[in-house]
Each structure stands twice: as structure tokens, then as C-alpha cells.
Design a protein around this motif. Structure first.
Motif, short mmCIF file in Angstrom:
data_model
loop_
_atom_site.label_atom_id
_atom_site.label_comp_id
_atom_site.label_asym_id
_atom_site.label_seq_id
_atom_site.Cartn_x
_atom_site.Cartn_y
_atom_site.Cartn_z
N ARG A 19 0.83 -1.22 0.00
CA ARG A 19 0.00 0.00 0.00
C ARG A 19 0.86 1.26 0.00
O ARG A 19 0.45 2.29 -0.54
N GLU A 74 -0.74 4.84 -5.18
CA GLU A 74 -1.15 6.24 -5.23
C GLU A 74 -2.66 6.31 -5.32
O GLU A 74 -3.31 5.40 -5.82
N GLY A 75 -3.22 7.39 -4.81
CA GLY A 75 -4.66 7.61 -4.91
C GLY A 75 -5.42 6.92 -3.81
O GLY A 75 -4.86 6.21 -2.97
N PRO A 76 -6.73 7.10 -3.82
CA PRO A 76 -7.57 6.52 -2.78
C PRO A 76 -7.72 5.00 -2.95
O PRO A 76 -7.48 4.47 -4.03
N VAL A 77 -8.10 4.35 -1.88
CA VAL A 77 -8.37 2.92 -1.93
C VAL A 77 -9.64 2.70 -2.74
O VAL A 77 -10.63 3.39 -2.54
N GLY A 78 -9.59 1.75 -3.66
CA GLY A 78 -10.74 1.49 -4.53
C GLY A 78 -11.73 0.53 -3.90
O GLY A 78 -11.59 0.09 -2.76
N ARG A 79 -12.72 0.20 -4.67
CA ARG A 79 -13.76 -0.72 -4.25
C ARG A 79 -13.78 -1.90 -5.21
O ARG A 79 -13.69 -1.71 -6.42
#
Length: 99
Positions: free
Chosen positions: A20, A24-29
Motif C-alpha cells: 500500500r 497512489e490515490g484513494p483505496v478502490g472498491r
């Protein structure tokens, strides 16, 4: 990460943190659309019991994905010191994508 710590061994949690850290960026779904599980093996090891489970099925990693994607993974679950009622429950010790 706190929730993952309760569900994984300390070594697996460190691997997840390291993976992690480079993301980069937000955690996805991810939506799991179908899931099959098959117990491949069960062994007594020094730390306790080890179960090898193959998971497979279909998933969608974003709501706008054109089609579901097949997955197949091997999970090793460890139950440390099973005779001790205060020992943690089954925890993920290792995960490997098979394709």
C-alpha cells in the motif's frame, strides 16, 4: 490497517502495508460477484494449524467496468496454538494470485 491486523498474521500485515505504501490515490472498491472456495489441504505445523484454500470467481473492480474479471487465488490460513482458547482465530498468513 487496524482491521487487517486482526485478520492477518503480523508478517502478512507488513506485506500489505509495504504494498500500500507504493500505491497512489484513494483505496478502490471491489465487488465480488461470485465466489467458490475449495479446501486443498490441512496440516499441523510448528505454530499451529495451516489450511490451504483456493478461492475463485468473478469480480468487478469499478462500477463502470465493462465486464466482470475472473480471479483465482490461494490463501494460507493459520490458526496459532489451537489448544489455547485465548489464541487468535484463523488469520491470513499468505495470499497468492494463481492467474
Amino acid at each position: 490497517m487496524d482491521t487487517l491486523g486482526a485478520l492477518t498474521t503480523p508478517q502478512m500485515l507488513e506485506d500489505l502495508r509495504a504494498g500500500r505504501a507504493g500505491a497512489e490515490g484513494p483505496v478502490g472498491r471491489t465487488d465480488v460477484l461470485s465466489l467458490q472456495a475449495r479446501l486443498l489441504g490441512f496440516d499441523a505445523v510448528d505454530q499451529g494449524w495451516l489450511a490451504a484454500i483456493e478461492f475463485s470467481g468473478l469480480l468487478r473492480e469499478s462500477p463502470d467496468a465493462p465486464a466482470p474479471v475472473a480471479f483465482r487465488e490461494l490463501w494460507l490460513l493459520l490458526r496459532e496454538h489451537p489448544a489455547d482458547p485465548t489464541a487468535p482465530a484463523w488469520r491470513l498468513a499468505r495470499q497468492q494470485a494463481l492467474f
